[in-house]
Scaffold this motif. Structure first.
Motif, PDB file in Angstrom:
ATOM      1  N   GLU A 147     -15.499 -10.645  30.039  1.00  0.00           N
ATOM      2  CA  GLU A 147     -14.183 -10.791  29.419  1.00  0.00           C
ATOM      3  C   GLU A 147     -13.283  -9.616  29.785  1.00  0.00           C
ATOM      4  OE1 GLU A 147     -14.391 -11.497  25.270  1.00  0.00           O
ATOM      5  OE2 GLU A 147     -15.667 -13.282  25.439  1.00  0.00           O
ATOM      6  N   GLU A 150     -12.288  -9.701  33.463  1.00  0.00           N
ATOM      7  CA  GLU A 150     -11.215 -10.672  33.698  1.00  0.00           C
ATOM      8  C   GLU A 150      -9.853 -10.068  33.355  1.00  0.00           C
ATOM      9  OE1 GLU A 150      -9.657 -15.014  31.992  1.00  0.00           O
ATOM     10  OE2 GLU A 150     -11.600 -14.204  31.345  1.00  0.00           O
ATOM     11  N   TYR A 183     -15.324 -17.017  36.103  1.00  0.00           N
ATOM     12  CA  TYR A 183     -15.235 -18.330  35.455  1.00  0.00           C
ATOM     13  C   TYR A 183     -16.513 -19.136  35.664  1.00  0.00           C
ATOM     14  CZ  TYR A 183     -10.227 -17.236  35.297  1.00  0.00           C
ATOM     15  OH  TYR A 183      -9.016 -16.631  35.076  1.00  0.00           O
ATOM     16  N   GLN A 186     -19.152 -17.993  33.370  1.00  0.00           N
ATOM     17  CA  GLN A 186     -18.852 -18.375  31.990  1.00  0.00           C
ATOM     18  C   GLN A 186     -18.870 -19.890  31.784  1.00  0.00           C
ATOM     19  OE1 GLN A 186     -15.008 -16.437  31.782  1.00  0.00           O
ATOM     20  NE2 GLN A 186     -15.847 -14.706  30.639  1.00  0.00           N
ATOM     21  N   ASN A 187     -19.253 -20.623  32.838  1.00  0.00           N
ATOM     22  CA  ASN A 187     -19.278 -22.097  32.797  1.00  0.00           C
ATOM     23  C   ASN A 187     -17.897 -22.697  32.546  1.00  0.00           C
ATOM     24  OD1 ASN A 187     -22.115 -22.347  33.246  1.00  0.00           O
ATOM     25  ND2 ASN A 187     -22.473 -21.834  31.094  1.00  0.00           N
ATOM     26  N   ARG A 188     -16.863 -21.987  32.979  1.00  0.00           N
ATOM     27  CA  ARG A 188     -15.493 -22.521  32.916  1.00  0.00           C
ATOM     28  C   ARG A 188     -15.214 -23.183  34.272  1.00  0.00           C
ATOM     29  NH1 ARG A 188     -12.512 -17.126  30.989  1.00  0.00           N
ATOM     30  NH2 ARG A 188     -10.627 -18.417  31.028  1.00  0.00           N
ATOM     31  N   HIS A 189     -15.850 -24.333  34.457  1.00  0.00           N
ATOM     32  CA  HIS A 189     -15.956 -24.930  35.785  1.00  0.00           C
ATOM     33  C   HIS A 189     -14.610 -25.358  36.369  1.00  0.00           C
ATOM     34  CE1 HIS A 189     -20.262 -24.676  35.598  1.00  0.00           C
ATOM     35  NE2 HIS A 189     -20.274 -25.331  34.444  1.00  0.00           N
ATOM     36  N   GLU A 190     -13.714 -25.828  35.523  1.00  0.00           N
ATOM     37  CA  GLU A 190     -12.412 -26.256  36.034  1.00  0.00           C
ATOM     38  C   GLU A 190     -11.664 -25.076  36.656  1.00  0.00           C
ATOM     39  OE1 GLU A 190      -8.285 -28.412  34.444  1.00  0.00           O
ATOM     40  OE2 GLU A 190     -10.035 -28.241  33.127  1.00  0.00           O
ATOM     41  N   PHE A 191     -11.704 -23.932  35.979  1.00  0.00           N
ATOM     42  CA  PHE A 191     -11.028 -22.747  36.498  1.00  0.00           C
ATOM     43  C   PHE A 191     -11.744 -22.205  37.734  1.00  0.00           C
ATOM     44  CE2 PHE A 191      -9.637 -22.769  32.048  1.00  0.00           C
ATOM     45  CZ  PHE A 191      -8.271 -22.577  32.201  1.00  0.00           C
ATOM     46  N   ALA A 192     -13.081 -22.236  37.701  1.00  0.00           N
ATOM     47  CA  ALA A 192     -13.854 -21.737  38.848  1.00  0.00           C
ATOM     48  C   ALA A 192     -13.550 -22.568  40.089  1.00  0.00           C
ATOM     49  CB  ALA A 192     -15.343 -21.786  38.538  1.00  0.00           C
ATOM     50  N   TYR A 240     -21.824 -21.434  44.412  1.00  0.00           N
ATOM     51  CA  TYR A 240     -21.434 -22.139  43.193  1.00  0.00           C
ATOM     52  C   TYR A 240     -21.868 -23.608  43.259  1.00  0.00           C
ATOM     53  CZ  TYR A 240     -18.356 -24.501  39.860  1.00  0.00           C
ATOM     54  OH  TYR A 240     -17.858 -25.298  38.865  1.00  0.00           O
ATOM     55  N   SER A 244     -24.616 -25.641  41.051  1.00  0.00           N
ATOM     56  CA  SER A 244     -24.103 -26.817  40.342  1.00  0.00           C
ATOM     57  C   SER A 244     -24.804 -28.086  40.794  1.00  0.00           C
ATOM     58  CB  SER A 244     -22.593 -26.951  40.590  1.00  0.00           C
ATOM     59  OG  SER A 244     -21.900 -25.814  40.114  1.00  0.00           O
TER      60      SER A 244
END
Length: 368
Positions: A147, A150, A183, A186-192, A240, A244
């Motif tokens: 965090e 970032e 990201y 942090q499993n923020r896949h859309e942002f990654a 990634y 995934s």
């Protein structure tokens, strides 16, 4: 570089090319978050456009902050002397912080960087502020303080963009890649996903547009650095995709990254060898064991020839793929070689994993 079979081999295309970059010493997915570093709020100050030198604010370029005006009086000279003294103090603090990072003393490095940032703000030295933010962000990233990393990376980017730097500049791309990795962790896949695709598409368009520019407009070094940065982005995106569970897509990214490494660094470069092994991993994950063996065998042979610093990890990949091919006797021989190399390196984590895999191999072979 990173793989499904074993942890990261470390190393990056840009680090191999001698660039100062982010993520050079950081794993893709940092470990569990430790204590949060003190957060620093960026101030909306505009910065003169930075130079176009290679890498993300290399130390020497970042510390050559601005040229001094001609002597216009005793009062101004005194002010300049005071500024020079403060600048020298900041440089020493940054050097001490980098040394502490190299010595794996993150707490000490963090304290020193806060002192440097205080002086940079006090003297309104904007490039020093930017460079210190970047070091603090990288330190937080290495420590798994995602965090805070970032926020610090975004603060660095804000200063750069506020100073007129374009989004396609390599420095911005490097920070964007680090944010995409955060990201992903942090499993923020859309942002990654958006981050990785932005980096790759922006660099591909930039390379195509600058392909015909002559050296008096854009140096060969700048072109090479951009090309290697694309390779690093492809590698990170492939990693990634592999984690995934999209190995076929990861394979395509690794093939492109490997092509760049072979072209820019050579067939026998440590980075190229790691990419060969990474590509083998994606093939292995698809059940293409024979094809995977071709690449991992080549990687391990070359690694032996050049005494690759992470030979034991490459051998471990070779042994795992041999085991998947049910070549148990060969796999055992390679695992034992990998164990010997790991012991020489005093890599306790790898030693433990190799012993566990040897035990698994023993169980499999007894079932035949």
């Amino acid at each position: 570089m990173y793989r499904l079979l074993i942890p990261s081999l470390g190393g990056r295309l840009l680090r191999a090319a001698g660039r100062c970059c982010w993520v050079s010493s950081a794993p893709w997915i940092p470990g569990p978050q430790g204590s949060r570093a003190s957060e620093v709020k960026a101030q909306p100050i505009r910065v003169p456009p930075p130079g176009r030198g290679p890498g993300l604010l290399p130390l020497l370029a970042a510390l050559a902050w601005f040229s001094r005006p001609a002597d216009t009086g005793e009062e101004q000279q005194q002010a300049e002397d005071a500024a020079d003294e403060t600048e020298a103090q900041i440089i020493q603090l940054l050097k001490r912080a980098k040394l502490s990072i190299m010595k794996d003393e993150p707490e000490e490095a963090e304290l020193i960087l806060h002192d440097a940032l205080h002086l940079a703000y006090q003297s309104d030295n904007k490039k020093a502020i930017i460079y210190t933010y970047d070091l603090m962000a990288n330190l937080a990233f290495i420590r798994g303080q995602l965090e805070n990393a970032e926020k610090l990376f975004k603060a660095t980017m804000s200063y750069l963009l506020g100073g007129g730097m374009q989004q396609e500049d390599n420095a911005i791309i490097e920070i964007s890649l680090k944010l995409a990795s955060i990201y992903a962790a942090q499993n923020r896949h859309e942002f990654a996903l958006a981050g990785y695709e932005f980096c790759i598409s922006t660099l591909e368009e930039k390379i195509e547009r600058e392909k015909e520019l002559t050296e008096d407009i854009l140096t060969v070094e700048e072109k090479v650095n951009t090309y290697l940065l694309l390779g690093m982005c492809l590698d990170a995106y492939a990693r990634y995709l592999l984690f995934s569970k999209q190995p076929s897509q990861a394979q395509r990214m690794y093939e492109k990254a490997l092509q760049i490494s072979e072209e820019m660094l050579g067939d026998r470069h440590p980075q190229t060898i790691v990419l060969l092994s990474d590509l083998a991993t994606t093939l292995d994950a698809q059940g293409l064991f024979d094809e995977a063996f071709v690449y991992v065998q080549k990687a391990s042979d070359l690694a032996r020839q050049i005494e690759h610093p992470e030979l034991h990890m490459l051998l471990r990949n070779l042994a795992a793929i041999l085991m998947h091919r049910e070549r148990y006797a060969q796999a055992k021989e390679i695992y034992q070689e990998a164990l010997k190399q790991a012991e020489l390196k005093r890599d306790e984590v790898s030693i433990q994993h190799i012993r566990e895999e040897l035990a698994e191999l023993s169980r499999k072979s007894t079932l035949i």
